[in-house]
Design a protein around this motif. Sequence first.
Motif, PDB file in Angstrom:
ATOM      1  N   ARG A  52       0.837  -1.212   0.000  1.00 36.76           N
ATOM      2  CA  ARG A  52       0.000   0.000   0.000  1.00 36.76           C
ATOM      3  C   ARG A  52       0.864   1.251   0.000  1.00 36.76           C
ATOM      4  O   ARG A  52       0.544   2.235  -0.674  1.00 36.76           O
ATOM      5  N   ALA A  82      -6.641  -6.248  -4.446  1.00 41.10           N
ATOM      6  CA  ALA A  82      -7.585  -5.326  -3.810  1.00 41.10           C
ATOM      7  C   ALA A  82      -6.943  -4.362  -2.821  1.00 41.10           C
ATOM      8  O   ALA A  82      -7.649  -3.555  -2.215  1.00 41.10           O
ATOM      9  N   ALA A  84      -5.298  -1.640  -3.206  1.00 45.84           N
ATOM     10  CA  ALA A  84      -5.568  -0.236  -3.541  1.00 45.84           C
ATOM     11  C   ALA A  84      -6.993   0.174  -3.182  1.00 45.84           C
ATOM     12  O   ALA A  84      -7.253   1.349  -2.942  1.00 45.84           O
ATOM     13  N   SER A  85      -7.907  -0.779  -3.146  1.00 45.41           N
ATOM     14  CA  SER A  85      -9.304  -0.477  -2.835  1.00 45.41           C
ATOM     15  C   SER A  85      -9.761  -1.228  -1.580  1.00 45.41           C
ATOM     16  O   SER A  85     -10.898  -1.655  -1.471  1.00 45.41           O
ATOM     17  N   TRP A  86      -8.864  -1.381  -0.619  1.00 51.01           N
ATOM     18  CA  TRP A  86      -9.101  -2.203   0.562  1.00 51.01           C
ATOM     19  C   TRP A  86     -10.332  -1.783   1.356  1.00 51.01           C
ATOM     20  O   TRP A  86     -10.966  -2.620   1.986  1.00 51.01           O
ATOM     21  N   LYS A  87     -10.688  -0.512   1.318  1.00 49.92           N
ATOM     22  CA  LYS A  87     -11.787  -0.031   2.158  1.00 49.92           C
ATOM     23  C   LYS A  87     -13.112  -0.720   1.847  1.00 49.92           C
ATOM     24  O   LYS A  87     -13.919  -0.925   2.749  1.00 49.92           O
ATOM     25  N   ASP A  88     -13.331  -1.068   0.569  1.00 44.99           N
ATOM     26  CA  ASP A  88     -14.599  -1.730   0.250  1.00 44.99           C
ATOM     27  C   ASP A  88     -14.414  -3.176  -0.206  1.00 44.99           C
ATOM     28  O   ASP A  88     -15.355  -3.819  -0.650  1.00 44.99           O
ATOM     29  N   ALA A  89     -13.208  -3.697  -0.054  1.00 39.97           N
ATOM     30  CA  ALA A  89     -12.927  -5.080  -0.451  1.00 39.97           C
ATOM     31  C   ALA A  89     -13.239  -6.025   0.712  1.00 39.97           C
ATOM     32  O   ALA A  89     -12.923  -5.722   1.864  1.00 39.97           O
TER      33      ALA A  89
END
Length: 171
Positions: A52, A82, A84-89
């Motif tokens: 990250r 995921a 880069a988009s961990w918040k909604d993964a």
Amino acid sequence: MNTLTNSLDTLTSRFSDPQQLVPELGDVSTALFKITGNGAVPRSTVTLVHLRAGQLVENTYLTVMHTANARRAGVPEEKIAAVASWKDAPYFTPAERAALELVEAVLTPGGHGERVPNGLYARVAEHYDDRALATLAMAIGQVNFFIPLALIGKPLPGVSMAEQWRTATTD
């Protein structure tokens, strides 16, 4: 040979291997790897934090290297993809989410206020004891230590360690 291989073959870094230029770097690097490998934080979490960080500073070399490190640490491909988009993964544990939130807070300039407010610290502390928190801070520090070398020196991504510091004058 495909176009990508040809393009990598002609790329050069800005300077040669920093460990050859500044041999003391080896001692610092070894110490940092020993700290982050102390077992207080799972290796997979450390690699996610490093990945990250590479993404946040928009550095291909760090992103490619830490993606490979995550694979070696056994992180599943969907989790790597995921980050880069961990918040909604849906792939991350609460502890991993806390670590990813922490690295983002440390590396992302904020508006006003603390980068790591008490609420974030409390969320991270729910998942990590004092030793693990210090280790996690050092894992973020470890990647931060190498960011200037990556951004300034421009080592080559996706090549062997022996080739990543290839300058125009390298034989």
